[in-house]
Design a protein around this motif. Structure first.
Motif, PDB file in Angstrom:
ATOM      1  N   HIS A  25       0.857  -1.190   0.000  1.00  0.00           N
ATOM      2  CA  HIS A  25       0.000   0.000   0.000  1.00  0.00           C
ATOM      3  C   HIS A  25       0.889   1.235   0.000  1.00  0.00           C
ATOM      4  O   HIS A  25       1.563   1.513   0.996  1.00  0.00           O
ATOM      5  CB  HIS A  25      -0.895   0.021   1.239  1.00  0.00           C
ATOM      6  CG  HIS A  25      -1.831  -1.145   1.336  1.00  0.00           C
ATOM      7  ND1 HIS A  25      -3.056  -1.162   0.712  1.00  0.00           N
ATOM      8  CD2 HIS A  25      -1.711  -2.339   1.974  1.00  0.00           C
ATOM      9  CE1 HIS A  25      -3.654  -2.316   0.968  1.00  0.00           C
ATOM     10  NE2 HIS A  25      -2.871  -3.043   1.732  1.00  0.00           N
ATOM     11  N   GLY A  28      -0.779   7.281   0.987  1.00  0.00           N
ATOM     12  CA  GLY A  28      -1.139   8.533   0.337  1.00  0.00           C
ATOM     13  C   GLY A  28      -1.375   8.384  -1.154  1.00  0.00           C
ATOM     14  O   GLY A  28      -1.648   9.376  -1.829  1.00  0.00           O
ATOM     15  N   GLY A  29      -1.252   7.166  -1.676  1.00  0.00           N
ATOM     16  CA  GLY A  29      -1.433   6.948  -3.108  1.00  0.00           C
ATOM     17  C   GLY A  29      -0.379   7.688  -3.904  1.00  0.00           C
ATOM     18  O   GLY A  29       0.791   7.739  -3.519  1.00  0.00           O
ATOM     19  N   SER A  31       0.116  10.753  -4.093  1.00  0.00           N
ATOM     20  CA  SER A  31       0.621  11.928  -3.376  1.00  0.00           C
ATOM     21  C   SER A  31       1.731  11.580  -2.398  1.00  0.00           C
ATOM     22  O   SER A  31       2.401  12.467  -1.868  1.00  0.00           O
ATOM     23  CB  SER A  31      -0.515  12.612  -2.613  1.00  0.00           C
ATOM     24  OG  SER A  31      -1.491  13.071  -3.515  1.00  0.00           O
ATOM     25  N   VAL A  37      -2.442  15.990   2.386  1.00  0.00           N
ATOM     26  CA  VAL A  37      -3.066  14.768   1.881  1.00  0.00           C
ATOM     27  C   VAL A  37      -4.094  14.325   2.923  1.00  0.00           C
ATOM     28  O   VAL A  37      -3.829  14.365   4.119  1.00  0.00           O
ATOM     29  CB  VAL A  37      -2.019  13.651   1.650  1.00  0.00           C
ATOM     30  CG1 VAL A  37      -2.691  12.357   1.215  1.00  0.00           C
ATOM     31  CG2 VAL A  37      -0.974  14.097   0.627  1.00  0.00           C
ATOM     32  N   TYR A  39      -5.277  11.631   4.641  1.00  0.00           N
ATOM     33  CA  TYR A  39      -4.923  10.235   4.919  1.00  0.00           C
ATOM     34  C   TYR A  39      -6.097   9.431   5.468  1.00  0.00           C
ATOM     35  O   TYR A  39      -6.145   8.214   5.269  1.00  0.00           O
ATOM     36  CB  TYR A  39      -3.709  10.161   5.852  1.00  0.00           C
ATOM     37  CG  TYR A  39      -2.460  10.640   5.168  1.00  0.00           C
ATOM     38  CD1 TYR A  39      -1.822   9.853   4.224  1.00  0.00           C
ATOM     39  CD2 TYR A  39      -1.957  11.908   5.417  1.00  0.00           C
ATOM     40  CE1 TYR A  39      -0.697  10.299   3.552  1.00  0.00           C
ATOM     41  CE2 TYR A  39      -0.837  12.370   4.752  1.00  0.00           C
ATOM     42  CZ  TYR A  39      -0.207  11.568   3.824  1.00  0.00           C
ATOM     43  OH  TYR A  39       0.889  12.021   3.155  1.00  0.00           O
ATOM     44  N   THR A  41      -9.219   9.623   4.408  1.00  0.00           N
ATOM     45  CA  THR A  41      -9.940   9.175   3.217  1.00  0.00           C
ATOM     46  C   THR A  41      -9.136   8.105   2.484  1.00  0.00           C
ATOM     47  O   THR A  41      -9.690   7.101   2.027  1.00  0.00           O
ATOM     48  CB  THR A  41     -10.229  10.361   2.280  1.00  0.00           C
ATOM     49  OG1 THR A  41     -11.033  11.309   2.990  1.00  0.00           O
ATOM     50  CG2 THR A  41     -10.941   9.926   1.016  1.00  0.00           C
ATOM     51  N   TRP A  42      -7.828   8.304   2.368  1.00  0.00           N
ATOM     52  CA  TRP A  42      -6.987   7.305   1.704  1.00  0.00           C
ATOM     53  C   TRP A  42      -7.097   5.960   2.419  1.00  0.00           C
ATOM     54  O   TRP A  42      -7.323   4.927   1.782  1.00  0.00           O
ATOM     55  CB  TRP A  42      -5.523   7.771   1.653  1.00  0.00           C
ATOM     56  CG  TRP A  42      -4.636   6.687   1.136  1.00  0.00           C
ATOM     57  CD1 TRP A  42      -4.429   6.343  -0.177  1.00  0.00           C
ATOM     58  CD2 TRP A  42      -3.885   5.755   1.919  1.00  0.00           C
ATOM     59  NE1 TRP A  42      -3.595   5.254  -0.255  1.00  0.00           N
ATOM     60  CE2 TRP A  42      -3.246   4.880   1.020  1.00  0.00           C
ATOM     61  CE3 TRP A  42      -3.696   5.572   3.281  1.00  0.00           C
ATOM     62  CZ2 TRP A  42      -2.423   3.841   1.438  1.00  0.00           C
ATOM     63  CZ3 TRP A  42      -2.876   4.541   3.709  1.00  0.00           C
ATOM     64  CH2 TRP A  42      -2.246   3.688   2.797  1.00  0.00           C
ATOM     65  N   GLN A  46      -8.847   1.604   1.605  1.00  0.00           N
ATOM     66  CA  GLN A  46      -7.930   0.464   1.541  1.00  0.00           C
ATOM     67  C   GLN A  46      -8.427  -0.654   2.445  1.00  0.00           C
ATOM     68  O   GLN A  46      -9.119  -0.411   3.425  1.00  0.00           O
ATOM     69  CB  GLN A  46      -6.531   0.881   2.029  1.00  0.00           C
ATOM     70  CG  GLN A  46      -5.946   2.104   1.391  1.00  0.00           C
ATOM     71  CD  GLN A  46      -5.543   1.867  -0.054  1.00  0.00           C
ATOM     72  OE1 GLN A  46      -4.919   0.865  -0.369  1.00  0.00           O
ATOM     73  NE2 GLN A  46      -5.916   2.777  -0.923  1.00  0.00           N
TER      74      GLN A  46
END
Length: 177
Positions: A25, A28-29, A31, A37, A39, A41-42, A46
């Motif tokens: 993983h 932050g994808g 970003s 960012v 985090y 929501t990120w 997942q």
């Protein structure tokens, strides 16, 4: 010709098999581990499973500390569980439960540069919350058993996967010879 086909099939399986076991993983994808960012929501998008890895990629002004829940909530950086620096950090998720990470650079955590990840066991369960009784007991030690995860954990055990691979190779070999 048959040997080339068998070699190609073997190479394909060697590349596919490791992907079955763990997910990396990228925190932050695209970003990465940076300021500004979201985090929460990120992380909500997942599914973290025992055996997966968190991959933090960051610049020189950042680092990664693993902290307790209370330190996470208050952005306290004085007593980290573990600290990482150097621009790239991979953290193995070895047990079910919630883990907390933040950037210890002054002001970064309070601006949202922190992430909590809830890791589920390979069978999809999370540990039950502690009881509210007055006695405090230490948490059980993390499991040292290696459980399959990812696709293998969802559909079969490691033994089933290995038997399938052996049978597949045996059949291919029998057809070639």
């Amino acid at each position: 010709m048959a040997m080339a086909t068998m070699t190609a099939a073997l190479l394909l399986l060697l590349f596919i098999a490791p992907a079955v076991y763990a997910v990396n993983h990228a925190v932050g994808g695209s970003s990465n581990w940076n300021e500004n960012v979201d985090y929460d929501t990120w992380a909500a998008g997942q599914t973290f499973t025992v055996g997966d890895n968190l991959v933090f990629t960051y610049g020189g002004s950042h680092s990664v500390d693993e902290v307790s829940k209370s330190s996470y909530d208050s952005c306290a950086t004085s007593n980290p569980i573990d600290s990482h620096s150097g621009g790239s950090t991979t953290i193995a998720l070895t047990a079910a439960g919630t883990r907390y990470f933040l950037c210890p650079t002054a002001g970064h955590c309070s601006q949202g540069m922190k992430v909590a990840v809830t890791v589920v066991a390979s069978n999809g369960t999370t540990p039950s919350p502690p009881s509210s009784s007055g006695s405090a007991s230490p948490p059980p030690p993390p499991s040292t058993s290696s459980s399959p995860n990812g696709v293998a954990g969802k559909f079969c055990s490691m033994n089933h996967l290995m038997v399938g691979l052996v049978l597949g190779f045996g059949t291919m070999f029998a057809l070639v010879v």
